[in-house]
Design a protein around this motif. Structure first.
Motif, PDB file in Angstrom:
ATOM      1  N   GLN A 132       0.848  -1.194   0.000  1.00  0.00           N
ATOM      2  CA  GLN A 132       0.000   0.000   0.000  1.00  0.00           C
ATOM      3  C   GLN A 132       0.879   1.238   0.000  1.00  0.00           C
ATOM      4  O   GLN A 132       0.401   2.350   0.184  1.00  0.00           O
ATOM      5  N   SER A 303     -11.149  -1.174  -4.756  1.00  0.00           N
ATOM      6  CA  SER A 303     -11.483  -0.938  -3.345  1.00  0.00           C
ATOM      7  C   SER A 303     -10.424  -1.498  -2.407  1.00  0.00           C
ATOM      8  O   SER A 303     -10.434  -1.205  -1.224  1.00  0.00           O
ATOM      9  N   SER A 304      -9.533  -2.321  -2.932  1.00  0.00           N
ATOM     10  CA  SER A 304      -8.506  -2.902  -2.065  1.00  0.00           C
ATOM     11  C   SER A 304      -7.190  -2.134  -2.140  1.00  0.00           C
ATOM     12  O   SER A 304      -6.219  -2.513  -1.512  1.00  0.00           O
ATOM     13  N   ILE A 305      -7.158  -1.081  -2.925  1.00  0.00           N
ATOM     14  CA  ILE A 305      -5.922  -0.299  -3.045  1.00  0.00           C
ATOM     15  C   ILE A 305      -6.149   1.089  -2.454  1.00  0.00           C
ATOM     16  O   ILE A 305      -7.102   1.783  -2.824  1.00  0.00           O
ATOM     17  N   TYR A 306      -5.288   1.457  -1.533  1.00  0.00           N
ATOM     18  CA  TYR A 306      -5.379   2.762  -0.861  1.00  0.00           C
ATOM     19  C   TYR A 306      -5.281   3.866  -1.904  1.00  0.00           C
ATOM     20  O   TYR A 306      -4.338   3.901  -2.688  1.00  0.00           O
ATOM     21  N   ASP A 307      -6.244   4.768  -1.891  1.00  0.00           N
ATOM     22  CA  ASP A 307      -6.383   5.618  -3.082  1.00  0.00           C
ATOM     23  C   ASP A 307      -6.244   7.109  -2.851  1.00  0.00           C
ATOM     24  O   ASP A 307      -6.544   7.891  -3.743  1.00  0.00           O
ATOM     25  N   VAL A 308      -5.800   7.512  -1.677  1.00  0.00           N
ATOM     26  CA  VAL A 308      -5.913   8.958  -1.404  1.00  0.00           C
ATOM     27  C   VAL A 308      -5.104   9.835  -2.357  1.00  0.00           C
ATOM     28  O   VAL A 308      -5.373  11.016  -2.501  1.00  0.00           O
TER      29      VAL A 308
END
Lengths: 395, 431
Positions: A132, A303-308
């Motif tokens: 991540q 949805s499983s990858i941190y996206d900020v």
């Protein structure tokens, strides 16, 4: 070239063969062949292929298996897929699998890896901790180490030392696979009547349980058919389906959405096969680094990858725009944390952007879609009848 | 009239510490102190203190709100904004509180974050939670530290290095930027030294349940004991002093042969010794606890008290390797252990603390804990031949606390334990 109906039927049979017959046959054809099962969402199948293995996706039993043992492992408020995956394994459906991979997607799939260890299923069980951290020199290096562990496990079984050449060859095959799949979606964007979403789904899902060479052959034939003027246009809106990336809806539901008046011009049903956007460099002397960099720089939102640093709502909005879609259908598996926790983010953003959407929940084993079909039908009608109006939100 | 809860002196001390923290938060902005939102599992308290920041723990706010009967309204508010009924109620309580003006459980306003420090440890939902918070606080600096899961039951050097690199190249530089304070490794070491001391004390405290009767309840009172070490005081002299005081009190109870103190006074007779897996219910905490102490059941160990760090097996923060220590700490939190490790740890507790039974409190909205609990329970039952029990509730959503269901199940379970004890006694006589 086979006829399109024949190809579709072949894919349908492969996609829902809960005995994983093709992988059994493949394994039996040659001594030392290794079959590795992987759970949703994404796994870099190239590395298994390069190691002389066959990666096989395990999407659960869907609505085709009665779950008995699996229910003893999971409370009623946990999604359906882990219970059907463990049920398949404990009932011997995957007893020819040498190992199991659990990509990081959520706590449920993560802990399922522990239950597989506890039950001593397969020669190895690996939870694949995708980074991540998205710096190549930090997260990328860690990801390469994770892939090395998988290669090590396979080497312990078949003794194969994987070379850069092996990996590059496999990368090239999967590049072809991704390109052909992308071509199918591009054709459907313009001519969605040439193949239903149900048929497309069969074709993609079949590719997760057979050798990539065979799938590429099928895809080439299917694309050739789709390039021709086939089918009749219908008066339907275009939608993107989002949120169904792990536990798969029953085929009846996939079908119901189109029957209710929508052409699905993009979706995330088989997200793993489409996770990497574009090619991975097949010509470097550091192919694991190339795979890691592709994951870091070329991944689809998930949805499983941190996206900020790369917000998913704008990425989905771009897909909607690029596909010329009229709206979005958010379909989440019941109790699916990643999908459901994303819902408020998407919906708030889409309210502001004026993108129309509806949302519902499903379970892989539920085959009653009347209410959903009515909801989708109303959504489609509302867009068709009042399409000049401001964004219409039904949720 | 409801009986007033009896409080040990250490509980009063702890209350003062928590109130002090909320008071500091209340005045943080006017005093120019930076505020860091983070989570309990994998909390980097020592690093936060090194940069003179104040921590906010969203899950602590949620559970405090639940204990004050405020969570139901907040959850409803979040559900009005598209949050599903099926997801983590800590998240919804926190979001609801934010939507209602971010007034914390003590009635004071919680300041907005300057930094969102996501130590992504053992819980996938944390990641989604901070994705939500980032959108609510667009001006906050986001820092993510990815903690690898102990999938093989070990912390490998490469896992540690991955985390250390993140600390060096991402976490610390961003903290320097936000606070304007240069990283002081010596200061961090001093905090870590105090952490180690507090960890020694808390290990000794939870080890006192070896005594019969157990002088403490390691779950219901245990959640108070872990407060200081988990909510930002780890690494301070205050925490060391608190644990010393607590240990002294417990030693006195052992000397007097006393059992645990409950909200209704001292527990008179220890009939059953239990190990509990899973967090408690917070909305009806007192009622929940009462079911146990009314039946003479004391919890001698619980997994929940290890959620902010596992110290039982000897691991401590090592000041001589400060960043590696922070990395290992994160990886070693309970929900970052794989299922076989969790089983081994609970089995060890059952054996060492001579438990009569093992109970799972399965939390509806916490997959990190709950997914796999049934398999764990079966394995523990097979391995140790111990009676197991299963109840269901939720963290902070009162809709999922059914007093009569839980009471019925536990009463049946205790009857079974009683019969088993009788049979064992009978067998011992006739052996």
């Amino acid at each position: 070239m086979n006829s399109l109906p024949k190809l579709i039927q072949q894919c349908k049979d492969l996609a829902f063969d809960l005995q994983f017959t093709r992988s059994r046959e493949w394994k039996a054809q040659e001594e030392g062949r290794v079959v590795v099962g992987y759970m949703p969402v994404y796994f870099p199948r190239e590395i298994i292929h390069a190691a002389g293995g066959l990666p096989v996706a395990i999407f659960g039993g869907g609505d085709r298996k009665q779950i008995i043992k699996g229910d003893a492992y999971y409370q009623s408020y946990i999604c359906h897929i882990p219970r059907s995956i463990i049920d398949l394994a404990l009932d011997g459906h995957t007893n020819h699998f040498d190992g199991y991979l659990f990509p990081s997607i959520c706590d449920v799939i993560r802990n399922l890896s522990g239950l597989f260890k506890l039950n001593k299923l397969g020669k190895f069980v690996k939870y694949m901790d995708f980074p991540q951290n998205f710096l190549p020199e930090i997260g990328g290096v860690f990801y390469q180490q994770e892939m090395q562990h998988v290669l090590h496990y396979i080497k312990e079984i078949n003794g194969k030392e994987v070379t850069a050449h092996d990996l590059n060859h496999s990368i090239a095959l999967y590049n072809t696979n991704r390109r052909l799949i992308a071509r199918m979606y591009d054709i459907r964007q313009e001519f969605p009547w040439r193949m239903t979403i149900e048929e497309l789904y069969y074709v993609l899902r079949a590719g997760t349980v057979i050798p990539v060479e065979e799938h590429n052959d099928i895809l080439e034939q299917v694309v050739a058919h789709m390039e021709k003027e086939i089918g009749e246009p219908q008066d339907k809106i275009k939608v993107v389906v989002s949120g169904a990336f792990c536990e798969q809806p029953a085929v009846g539901l996939i079908k119901a959405i189109e029957e209710a008046g929508c052409y699905v011009v993009d979706d995330d049903y088989m997200l793993g096969s489409r996770m990497i956007l574009g090619d991975i460099d097949p010509s470097t002397d550091k192919p694991l680094e190339a795979i890691a960099n592709a994951y870091i720089h070329q991944s689809q939102y998930s949805s499983s990858i941190y996206d900020v640093h790369n917000p998913k709502e704008y990425r989905l909005a771009k897909i909607v725009q690029d596909r010329g879609a009229d709206g979005v259908i958010f379909a989440s598996a019941s109790f699916c944390d990643p999908s459901l926790l994303d819902a408020p983010i998407f919906q708030k953003a889409f309210d502001e952007m004026g993108i129309r959407y509806i949302s519902f929940q499903y379970s892989e084993n539920i085959n009653q879609f009347k209410v959903i079909k009515e909801q989708v039908g109303a959504f489609s009608d509302s867009i068709k009848l009042w399409e000049d109006d401001k964004a219409l939100v039904i949720a | 009239m409801a009986q007033e809860a009896q409080k040990e002196k250490s509980m009063v001390l702890q209350k003062e510490m928590v109130e002090g923290l909320f008071n500091d938060l209340d005045s943080a902005k006017e005093k120019g102190r930076k505020v860091c939102y983070t989570f309990i599992p994998g909390n980097l308290s020592e690093l936060i203190r090194t940069f003179d920041m104040l921590p906010v723990y969203p899950e602590i706010n949620a559970l405090q709100n639940a204990m004050r009967k405020k969570s139901a309204a907040y959850i409803r508010e979040a559900e009005k904004h598209a949050h599903s009924e099926d997801v983590c109620t800590y998240v919804k309580c926190d979001v609801g509180m934010m939507l209602k003006g971010n007034i914390g459980p003590t009635g004071q306003k919680i300041p907005e974050p300057d930094i969102l420090l996501l130590s992504y440890t053992g819980c996938f939902t944390f990641m989604k939670w901070f994705e939500t918070l980032k959108r609510e606080y667009p001006n906050a600096t986001v820092v993510m530290i990815h903690t690898p899961y102990q999938e093989n039951g070990v912390m490998t050097p490469e896992m540690t290095q991955y985390m250390v690199k993140q600390l060096k190249e991402e976490v610390i530089p961003k903290m320097e930027e936000v606070t304007g304070i240069k990283f002081d490794e010596e200061k961090l070491r001093r905090h870590l030294e105090l952490s180690r001391e507090a960890e020694d004390w808390i290990t000794k405290i939870f080890d006192t349940t070896k005594h019969k009767p157990s002088p403490i309840d390691a779950y219901f009172a245990g959640v108070y004991y872990i407060g200081p070490i988990n909510i930002g005081f780890r690494g301070t002299q205050q925490a060391v002093d608190y644990y010393k005081e607590l240990y002294g009190e417990i030693q006195e109870r052992i000397r007097l042969g006393l059992g645990p103190i409950t909200p209704e006074g001292e527990m008179k007779e220890e009939k059953y010794r239990l190990v509990v897996e899973g967090p408690p219910n917070w909305t009806n905490f007192r009622e929940f606890w009462k079911i146990f102490y009314d039946m003479g059941a004391v919890i001698v160990a619980s997994s929940y008290t290890k959620v902010g760090g596992v110290y039982d097996l000897g691991w401590r923060h090592d000041p001589s390797r400060p960043l590696e220590a922070l990395a290992e700490y994160c990886m070693n939190c309970y929900t970052n252990l794989n299922i076989p490790q969790r089983i081994d740890l609970l089995s060890k507790c059952i054996e060492e603390y001579q438990a009569d039974g093992y109970i799972t409190n399965s939390i509806k909205s916490c997959n990190s804990f709950s997914a796999g609990q049934l398999g764990m329970m079966r394995e523990i039952e097979d391995r140790l031949d111990i009676p197991v029990g299963f109840i269901e509730s939720d963290l902070v959503d009162p809709r999922y606390f059914s007093y009569s269901n839980i009471k019925n199940r536990l009463e049946s379970y205790f009857q079974m334990l009683a019969q088993r004890k009788m049979m064992e006694a009978h067998e011992a006589i006739h052996a």
